[in-house]
Motif scaffolding. Structure first.
Motif, PDB file in Angstrom:
ATOM      1  N   ALA A 102     -14.756 -66.197  17.805  1.00 33.74           N
ATOM      2  CA  ALA A 102     -15.498 -66.595  18.999  1.00 33.74           C
ATOM      3  C   ALA A 102     -14.590 -66.432  20.217  1.00 33.74           C
ATOM      4  CB  ALA A 102     -15.955 -68.043  18.851  1.00 33.74           C
ATOM      5  N   ALA A 103     -15.180 -66.397  21.394  1.00 35.22           N
ATOM      6  CA  ALA A 103     -14.450 -66.102  22.632  1.00 35.22           C
ATOM      7  C   ALA A 103     -13.228 -67.000  22.833  1.00 35.22           C
ATOM      8  CB  ALA A 103     -15.391 -66.199  23.833  1.00 35.22           C
ATOM      9  N   LEU A 104     -13.386 -68.302  22.700  1.00 32.71           N
ATOM     10  CA  LEU A 104     -12.238 -69.185  22.938  1.00 32.71           C
ATOM     11  C   LEU A 104     -11.196 -69.078  21.833  1.00 32.71           C
ATOM     12  CD1 LEU A 104     -13.853 -72.327  24.586  1.00 32.71           C
ATOM     13  CD2 LEU A 104     -12.603 -70.449  25.676  1.00 32.71           C
ATOM     14  N   ASP A 105     -11.617 -68.700  20.635  1.00 36.92           N
ATOM     15  CA  ASP A 105     -10.643 -68.445  19.572  1.00 36.92           C
ATOM     16  C   ASP A 105      -9.857 -67.164  19.864  1.00 36.92           C
ATOM     17  OD1 ASP A 105     -11.216 -70.770  18.161  1.00 36.92           O
ATOM     18  OD2 ASP A 105     -12.846 -69.806  17.052  1.00 36.92           O
ATOM     19  N   MET A 106     -10.506 -66.194  20.506  1.00 37.18           N
ATOM     20  CA  MET A 106      -9.786 -65.006  20.961  1.00 37.18           C
ATOM     21  C   MET A 106      -8.689 -65.416  21.933  1.00 37.18           C
ATOM     22  SD  MET A 106     -12.788 -62.273  21.828  1.00 37.18           S
ATOM     23  CE  MET A 106     -13.786 -61.501  20.556  1.00 37.18           C
ATOM     24  N   VAL A 107      -9.041 -66.272  22.862  1.00 35.04           N
ATOM     25  CA  VAL A 107      -8.075 -66.738  23.857  1.00 35.04           C
ATOM     26  C   VAL A 107      -6.911 -67.432  23.153  1.00 35.04           C
ATOM     27  CG1 VAL A 107      -7.716 -68.288  25.817  1.00 35.04           C
ATOM     28  CG2 VAL A 107      -9.788 -66.883  25.706  1.00 35.04           C
ATOM     29  N   ARG A 108      -7.214 -68.296  22.180  1.00 36.57           N
ATOM     30  CA  ARG A 108      -6.152 -68.995  21.431  1.00 36.57           C
ATOM     31  C   ARG A 108      -5.237 -67.994  20.713  1.00 36.57           C
ATOM     32  NH1 ARG A 108     -10.615 -72.206  20.697  1.00 36.57           N
ATOM     33  NH2 ARG A 108     -10.398 -74.291  21.576  1.00 36.57           N
ATOM     34  N   GLU A 109      -5.834 -66.990  20.087  1.00 30.26           N
ATOM     35  CA  GLU A 109      -5.024 -65.975  19.386  1.00 30.26           C
ATOM     36  C   GLU A 109      -4.126 -65.215  20.358  1.00 30.26           C
ATOM     37  OE1 GLU A 109      -6.267 -63.264  16.346  1.00 30.26           O
ATOM     38  OE2 GLU A 109      -8.010 -64.519  15.877  1.00 30.26           O
ATOM     39  N   LEU A 110      -4.648 -64.930  21.541  1.00 30.23           N
ATOM     40  CA  LEU A 110      -3.852 -64.189  22.516  1.00 30.23           C
ATOM     41  C   LEU A 110      -2.745 -65.053  23.110  1.00 30.23           C
ATOM     42  CD1 LEU A 110      -6.575 -62.001  24.259  1.00 30.23           C
ATOM     43  CD2 LEU A 110      -4.975 -61.363  22.420  1.00 30.23           C
ATOM     44  N   VAL A 111      -2.994 -66.357  23.312  1.00 28.87           N
ATOM     45  CA  VAL A 111      -1.918 -67.253  23.738  1.00 28.87           C
ATOM     46  C   VAL A 111      -0.797 -67.192  22.714  1.00 28.87           C
ATOM     47  CG1 VAL A 111      -1.237 -69.672  24.044  1.00 28.87           C
ATOM     48  CG2 VAL A 111      -3.355 -68.839  25.087  1.00 28.87           C
ATOM     49  N   SER A 112      -1.160 -67.349  21.449  1.00 29.20           N
ATOM     50  CA  SER A 112      -0.171 -67.313  20.376  1.00 29.20           C
ATOM     51  C   SER A 112       0.565 -65.975  20.346  1.00 29.20           C
ATOM     52  CB  SER A 112      -0.875 -67.569  19.040  1.00 29.20           C
ATOM     53  OG  SER A 112       0.025 -67.482  17.983  1.00 29.20           O
ATOM     54  N   GLY A 113      -0.154 -64.886  20.544  1.00 27.52           N
ATOM     55  CA  GLY A 113       0.453 -63.558  20.544  1.00 27.52           C
ATOM     56  C   GLY A 113       1.435 -63.365  21.679  1.00 27.52           C
ATOM     57  N   HIS A 114       1.063 -63.789  22.873  1.00 23.53           N
ATOM     58  CA  HIS A 114       1.978 -63.638  24.012  1.00 23.53           C
ATOM     59  C   HIS A 114       3.213 -64.510  23.838  1.00 23.53           C
ATOM     60  CE1 HIS A 114      -0.055 -60.859  26.701  1.00 23.53           C
ATOM     61  NE2 HIS A 114      -1.182 -61.356  26.227  1.00 23.53           N
ATOM     62  N   GLU A 115       3.032 -65.693  23.276  1.00 22.05           N
ATOM     63  CA  GLU A 115       4.199 -66.548  23.022  1.00 22.05           C
ATOM     64  C   GLU A 115       5.107 -65.927  21.963  1.00 22.05           C
ATOM     65  OE1 GLU A 115       2.376 -70.352  22.213  1.00 22.05           O
ATOM     66  OE2 GLU A 115       2.343 -70.864  24.356  1.00 22.05           O
ATOM     67  N   ALA A 116       4.526 -65.285  20.956  1.00 23.27           N
ATOM     68  CA  ALA A 116       5.328 -64.617  19.923  1.00 23.27           C
ATOM     69  C   ALA A 116       6.125 -63.457  20.515  1.00 23.27           C
ATOM     70  CB  ALA A 116       4.432 -64.123  18.788  1.00 23.27           C
ATOM     71  N   VAL A 117       5.501 -62.671  21.385  1.00 16.56           N
ATOM     72  CA  VAL A 117       6.222 -61.567  22.019  1.00 16.56           C
ATOM     73  C   VAL A 117       7.356 -62.115  22.893  1.00 16.56           C
ATOM     74  CG1 VAL A 117       6.061 -59.537  23.516  1.00 16.56           C
ATOM     75  CG2 VAL A 117       4.196 -60.051  21.955  1.00 16.56           C
ATOM     76  N   ALA A 118       7.095 -63.216  23.588  1.00 13.80           N
ATOM     77  CA  ALA A 118       8.154 -63.830  24.404  1.00 13.80           C
ATOM     78  C   ALA A 118       9.323 -64.268  23.521  1.00 13.80           C
ATOM     79  CB  ALA A 118       7.596 -65.015  25.196  1.00 13.80           C
ATOM     80  N   ARG A 119       9.028 -64.850  22.374  1.00  9.92           N
ATOM     81  CA  ARG A 119      10.119 -65.261  21.464  1.00  9.92           C
ATOM     82  C   ARG A 119      10.912 -64.053  20.977  1.00  9.92           C
ATOM     83  NH1 ARG A 119       5.913 -68.531  19.597  1.00  9.92           N
ATOM     84  NH2 ARG A 119       5.617 -67.228  17.750  1.00  9.92           N
ATOM     85  N   THR A 120      10.216 -62.967  20.667  1.00 10.68           N
ATOM     86  CA  THR A 120      10.908 -61.750  20.229  1.00 10.68           C
ATOM     87  C   THR A 120      11.801 -61.223  21.348  1.00 10.68           C
ATOM     88  OG1 THR A 120       9.143 -61.188  18.663  1.00 10.68           O
ATOM     89  CG2 THR A 120      10.595 -59.392  19.362  1.00 10.68           C
ATOM     90  N   ALA A 121      11.280 -61.141  22.557  1.00 10.26           N
ATOM     91  CA  ALA A 121      12.081 -60.653  23.696  1.00 10.26           C
ATOM     92  C   ALA A 121      13.293 -61.540  23.909  1.00 10.26           C
ATOM     93  CB  ALA A 121      11.213 -60.605  24.960  1.00 10.26           C
ATOM     94  N   ARG A 122      13.099 -62.835  23.850  1.00 12.43           N
ATOM     95  CA  ARG A 122      14.196 -63.771  24.075  1.00 12.43           C
ATOM     96  C   ARG A 122      15.269 -63.633  22.991  1.00 12.43           C
ATOM     97  NH1 ARG A 122      11.400 -67.499  26.037  1.00 12.43           N
ATOM     98  NH2 ARG A 122      12.201 -67.429  28.130  1.00 12.43           N
TER      99      ARG A 122
END
Length: 160
Positions: A102-122
Motif C-alpha cells: 500500500a502507498a504508506l507502506d511504500m513510503v516506509r520501505e523507502l525510508v528504510s532504504g534511504h537510511e540503509a544507503v546512508a549507513r553504507t555511505a557512512r
C-alpha cells in the motif's frame, strides 16, 4: 605494443581496492533503491497518488544519476564497477520489493532504504578519510546529505 601506465594518484592499491569495494556496496544499494522507487512510482495508488507519484519520480531520477557518479569513482580508483541486476542485488544490503505494498507502506520501505544507503555511505567514509581520498569523501558526504534528507521528507509523510 603500448601498455597502460599504472595508477599513481597517491592512494596505495590496497586502499583503492578497499574503498572501491565499499563504493561497490554503495552502488548496489543505490541500484536496488532506484529500482524499488521506480517500481513504486509506477504502481502507487490511493488518495496520495499524485503527491507520491511525483515525489517518487524526483527520487528515482536522482538515484539514477547517482549511479553513474558512484560507478565512475570506482573506475577512477582503477577497479571495475560491478554491474548486472543479480550481481548488484547480491552486494546490496537492501532487499528488492517482493510485493505491491500500500502507498504508506511504500513510503516506509523507502525510508528504510534511504537510511540503509546512508549507513553504507557512512561505513566507507573512514576508509576514504584514512587514505586522504577527498573525491570519495566528498561523494559520500553528498550522498549522505541526499539520503538523510530524503528519509526525513518521506518520514514526515508518516507523522500525524
Amino acid at each position: 605494443m603500448t601498455t597502460t601506465p599504472a595508477i599513481d594518484i597517491g592512494i596505495p592499491g590496497d586502499q583503492r581496492q578497499a574503498i572501491a569495494a565499499g563504493l561497490a556496496r554503495l552502488l548496489a544499494d543505490t541500484y536496488v533503491l532506484y529500482g524499488k522507487t521506480h517500481g513504486f512510482h509506477w504502481n502507487v495508488t490511493g488518495p496520495m497518488f499524485n503527491t507520491l507519484h511525483l515525489m517518487f519520480m524526483e527520487q528515482y531520477t536522482e538515484l539514477w544519476n547517482a549511479l553513474d557518479v558512484i560507478a565512475e569513482r570506482i573506475r577512477a580508483l582503477g577497479v571495475v564497477a560491478p554491474h548486472g541486476g543479480s550481481t548488484l542485488a547480491n552486494l546490496a544490503s537492501i532487499a528488492e520489493a517482493e510485493q505491491q505494498p500500500a502507498a504508506l507502506d511504500m513510503v516506509r520501505e523507502l525510508v528504510s532504504g534511504h537510511e540503509a544507503v546512508a549507513r553504507t555511505a557512512r561505513s566507507i567514509y573512514a576508509l576514504a578519510n584514512a587514505a586522504s581520498d577527498e573525491p570519495t569523501a566528498d561523494l559520500l558526504t553528498q550522498r549522505l546529505q541526499v539520503h538523510e534528507k530524503t528519509a526525513w521528507m518521506l518520514r514526515s509523510l508518516l507523522e500525524g
